[in-house]
Design an enzyme around this catalytic site. Structure first.
Site, PDB file in Angstrom:
ATOM      1  N   ASP A 193       1.177  -1.249  -0.325  1.00 52.96           N
ATOM      2  CA  ASP A 193       0.214   0.054   0.038  1.00 52.96           C
ATOM      3  C   ASP A 193       0.914   1.421  -0.002  1.00 52.96           C
ATOM      4  O   ASP A 193       1.723   0.825  -0.345  1.00 52.96           O
ATOM      5  CB  ASP A 193      -1.092  -0.205   1.624  1.00 52.96           C
TER       6      ASP A 193
HETATM    7  C1  BGC Z   1      -4.972   3.181   0.389  1.00 50.32           C
HETATM    8  C2  BGC Z   1      -4.565   2.134  -1.634  1.00 50.32           C
HETATM    9  C3  BGC Z   1      -5.108   2.830  -2.601  1.00 50.32           C
HETATM   10  C4  BGC Z   1      -3.297   3.724  -2.608  1.00 50.32           C
HETATM   11  C5  BGC Z   1      -3.612   4.784  -3.954  1.00 50.32           C
HETATM   12  C6  BGC Z   1      -3.591   3.928  -0.342  1.00 50.32           C
HETATM   13  O1  BGC Z   1      -3.951   4.685   0.619  1.00 50.32           O
HETATM   14  O2  BGC Z   1      -4.950   2.507   1.372  1.00 50.32           O
HETATM   15  O3  BGC Z   1      -6.347   2.154  -1.371  1.00 50.32           O
HETATM   16  O4  BGC Z   1      -5.041   2.568  -3.296  1.00 50.32           O
HETATM   17  O5  BGC Z   1      -3.299   4.327  -1.292  1.00 50.32           O
HETATM   18  O6  BGC Z   1      -3.640   5.367  -4.314  1.00 50.32           O
END
Ligand code: BGC
Length: 767
Positions: free
Chosen positions: A291
């Site tokens: 993530d």
């Molecule tokens: C979120 C994800 C997301 C990623 C990219 C993160 O902060 O938890 O779900 O896909 O950012 O934007």
């Protein structure tokens, strides 16, 4: 020189080949051969580049000449970046791809990812809302449209679906998934994956999906985003992992891990989860992306000393690609050279990256998604708007529809010749219905409720009054949002009086209230899950002015509606419904569509009940038996106000004659459970028939009931349909005390009905 020649020959053979039916094992074999041959040519730095993902927007595509943009282009040209996120548009993706294709030694194309969560520019209901349709075909279709639009703007890969089972209404990200049930999240997740990926990932209108967040993110302590998760291994396998297993079986191309720790180990470095369970146990060959910054965050977790150490833990734990931590870029080379990390781990990760790119067909044509013509013709089309409208109306849940003492029929549906007062800020809000995670939706592009009503009935029958003016925070992306609205505008002395006057003089009042678009989503946990006090005070006055009040709710989480359910005659849960929200709501309000949605989450009586979910354990003291020493509350009932699976229709359904084809079965056998469902009202309508089962005694305690199947069907007024479900080991097995999925012999109880509170009547035995 020889080396260069080898590269050249190899690339000719890669680009010259025609990779089509990706599903046949022969082609998979071909793909693996090609991946191996590329891997052999790669230096360690090039491999690490493939494992690195950078964010693009705000700088890469921002004002030309900024340091960051230049820096990133240099990195692209030097093969330091294998993937990017937030670079959108045919032009921007082409530009970044060109930097790689024209300058890097091996010309391994970039893959572009983006959060296409509920639509790209045509916005569908937020995932929680759309799940309330229980219409898997529809969810597959909306995901396929999202893929078509996103791919037309150069995107190869979406970070969706979120399949975190979420049981706490305080958690803002409850809006992104399919709610509280593991089975439901599994089937909805698979439908969405099929929609994004289609049958052929190489096709230009399909994109790779990403099952996220692996794992446990929805179980964050007290609903606080990013917080610790503390579940045992059995709960992990029985409640959290089933949707991920289903996603892996459905060949989802990628997984994303999670910010949270589980019992002390950050998910990003969780070897048991990512290697033992997912990659080895389930034989899944896709790509695990971290993530955003989650590798680096292991330092704050108190798990890694520095970025290099974090990178070491992450790669060993099974994270293949580093999103925005630069940990692999900073430390992985030394770690390999010092033999702290085996090159085999790196090679395995790189193979997974290359496999994704191969399967997307990028080696054949790295620019095929960056197509200006398609971008102009395939996005935000009328046909897509029609599906958004359909998805919207099917996602609405009718929570209450009373017949007032002086009337002969329920308040809804409304007649088009009634004098209608439309009240509330949210009623003419063209932005809130788009919800959070709205990708490339244009701000204020949704059909507002007021516009939808105007499209449905003669304008002379409508009077709009905004009501009191609220002072709200500026709704800018990235800006921290607190409870909304913040306060009344004290200079506004006429808004309330005018609205109450309009309400008094109307036949019916439609009042829109709830949460704004950014009140749910990432980082939006709340302790107060009632309609904001200011709105509620106003609602009370409206209700007093005219009891014929319909409350149209717009929100992204289950709310505590205790007051509303006591005092308001009709309540429609419309979530954040997307581009066509107003038209979809009007379709239901005026009876053009008979509501059929059912809740994918329990709505509580009070925030103190959270986490609240229907499939709880029984405990040793389930009932009060006139004493306080039982598992519940002394100041509230322990049941939900509106349970999982609940939703009304403009007609009524009667369930009768539950039958089992047999009362015993073998572990691998099957029996048939059937029931007659009759439409006993005056309108044709769809009903979602739900099957629940309880395993009465187990080697581990089992939930009081679990959803194990459902069917959505149209039943004409007066008609009776027989609905049957096949019961096989799939509905009966669980992760037992022996740590295997198995059906344990013994008695099971089953029920079929219209929500999760139906009586489980029929008993059968597994021998
Ligand atoms: C979120 C994800 C997301 C990623 C990219 C993160 O902060 O938890 O779900 O896909 O950012 O934007």
């Amino acid at each position: 020189m020889n080396n260069i020649k080898a590269v050249f020959i190899c690339l000719i053979s890669i680009f010259g080949c025609n990779i089509q039916a990706q599903t046949s094992s022969e082609n998979d074999h071909e793909i693996e051969k090609k991946i191996d041959s590329i891997l052999k040519l790669m230096t360690l730095e090039e491999k690490i580049g493939q494992m690195t993902m950078y964010n693009g927007s705000w700088d890469l595509t921002g004002p030309p000449g900024t340091v960051n943009a230049k820096d990133k282009f240099e990195k692209l040209k030097n093969g330091k970046i294998g993937a990017m996120l937030n670079v959108t548009s045919a032009e921007a993706t082409r530009e970044a791809q060109k930097a790689v294709m024209e300058h890097t030694r091996l010309k391994i194309p970039l893959v572009f990812g983006y959060d296409v969560i509920h639509g790209y520019k045509t916005i569908f209901p937020i995932p929680l809302g759309e799940s309330a349709s229980w219409d898997l075909e529809l969810m597959e279709k909306s995901a396929s449209i999202a893929a078509k639009e996103a791919s037309a703007a150069g995107i190869h890969w979406t970070f969706a679906p979120m399949i975190d089972v979420s049981r706490d209404a305080r958690w803002g990200r409850v809006m992104e998934g399919a709610g509280e049930d593991p089975y439901f999240n599994s089937v909805v997740g698979v439908a969405r994956i099929k929609g994004f990926q289609g049958d052929d990932l190489t096709a230009t209108h399909t994109i790779a999906a990403c099952a996220k967040h692996f794992a446990g993110y929805g179980f964050a302590e007290a609903g606080k985003d990013y917080n610790s998760v503390d579940v045992g291994v059995y709960e992990l396998h029985n409640s959290i992992l089933p949707p991920f297993k289903a996603a892996a079986e459905a060949n989802v191309a990628t997984f994303m891990n999670a910010f949270n720790e589980i019992d002390g180990i950050p998910a990003t470095a969780h070897k048991y989860l990512q290697r033992d369970v997912l990659k080895d146990g389930w034989n899944w060959e896709g790509l695990m992306v971290s993530d955003w910054g989650s590798i680096g965050e292991m330092i704050a977790h108190g798990y890694a000393r520095d970025k290099t150490h974090a990178g070491e833990l992450a790669i060993k734990g099974g994270s293949d690609m580093d999103m925005e931590s630069s940990a692999y870029e900073i430390g992985l080379k030394n770690l390999v050279e010092e033999n702290k990390v085996s090159i085999d781990l790196v090679d395995d990760a790189v193979k997974r990256v290359l496999r994704l790119k191969m399967k997307l067909g990028l080696f054949k044509d790295p620019y095929k998604y960056s197509n200006l013509d398609r971008e102009a013709s395939d996005i935000y089309t009328e046909a897509h708007q029609e599906i958004a409208r359909e998805a919207g109306r099917k996602s609405i849940v009718l929570l209450k529809n009373d017949t007032l003492p002086t009337k002969s029929s329920p308040l809804l549906p409304l007649r088009t010749n009634q004098k209608i007062a439309v009240i509330g800020d949210l009623a003419d809000d063209k932005d809130t219905p788009l919800g959070n995670w709205r990708a490339k939706a244009e701000r204020k592009s949704a059909v507002s409720l007021l516009e939808g009503i105007k499209n449905a009935i003669p304008p002379e029958n409508i009077t709009f009054a905004r009501g009191p003016e609220f002072v709200t925070d500026v709704l800018e992306e990235g800006k921290r949002q607190f409870l909304w609205p913040l306060k009344f505008n004290e200079n506004d002395t006429t808004g309330t009086a005018n609205a109450l006057n309009v309400a008094k003089n109307a036949d019916v009042v439609i009042v829109a209230m709830g949460e704004n678009a950014y009140q749910t989503g990432e980082g939006r946990s709340q302790v107060d899950i009632q309609i904001n006090k200011l709105q509620k005070d106003f609602l009370k006055k409206v209700r007093k002015a005219n009891p014929n009040t319909v409350l149209v709710l717009m929100n992204g989480r289950p709310l505590d509606l205790s007051w509303e359910s006591e005092n308001i005659s009709a309540i429609l849960e419309t979530w954040h419904l997307g581009s066509q929200a107003g038209n979809s709501i009007a379709d239901v309000l005026f009876g053009k569509y008979n509501p059929s949605g059912k809740l994918p989450v329990s709505f509580p009586r009070s925030v103190g009940q959270e986490p609240l979910f229907y499939n709880q354990k029984n405990t040793g003291r389930p009932n009060s038996q006139n004493t306080v020493t039982f598992s519940g509350y002394t100041d509230s009932e322990k049941t939900a106000l509106y349970p999982f699976g609940f939703g009304l229709s403009y007609t009524t359904f009667k369930y009768d004659k539950l039958k089992l084809s047999d009362t015993t079965m073998t572990k691998n056998g099957k029996i048939l459970a059937s029931i007659e469902v009759t439409n006993t009202g005056n309108k044709d309508g769809e009903e979602i028939v739900q099957l629940y089962i309880r395993d009465l005694i187990g080697s581990l305690t089992r939930p009081v009931r679990e959803l194990k199947g459902f069917k959505k069907l149209m039943i004409k007024k007066g008609e009776t349909k027989t609905v049957s479900f096949e019961i096989t080991k799939d509905q009966l097995e669980f992760y037992t005390v022996d740590k295997i999925w198995d059906v344990e012999p013994g008695n099971f109880r089953l029920g079929i009905g219209g929500d999760s509170q139906i009586k489980l009547g029929a008993i059968f035995k597994v021998q």
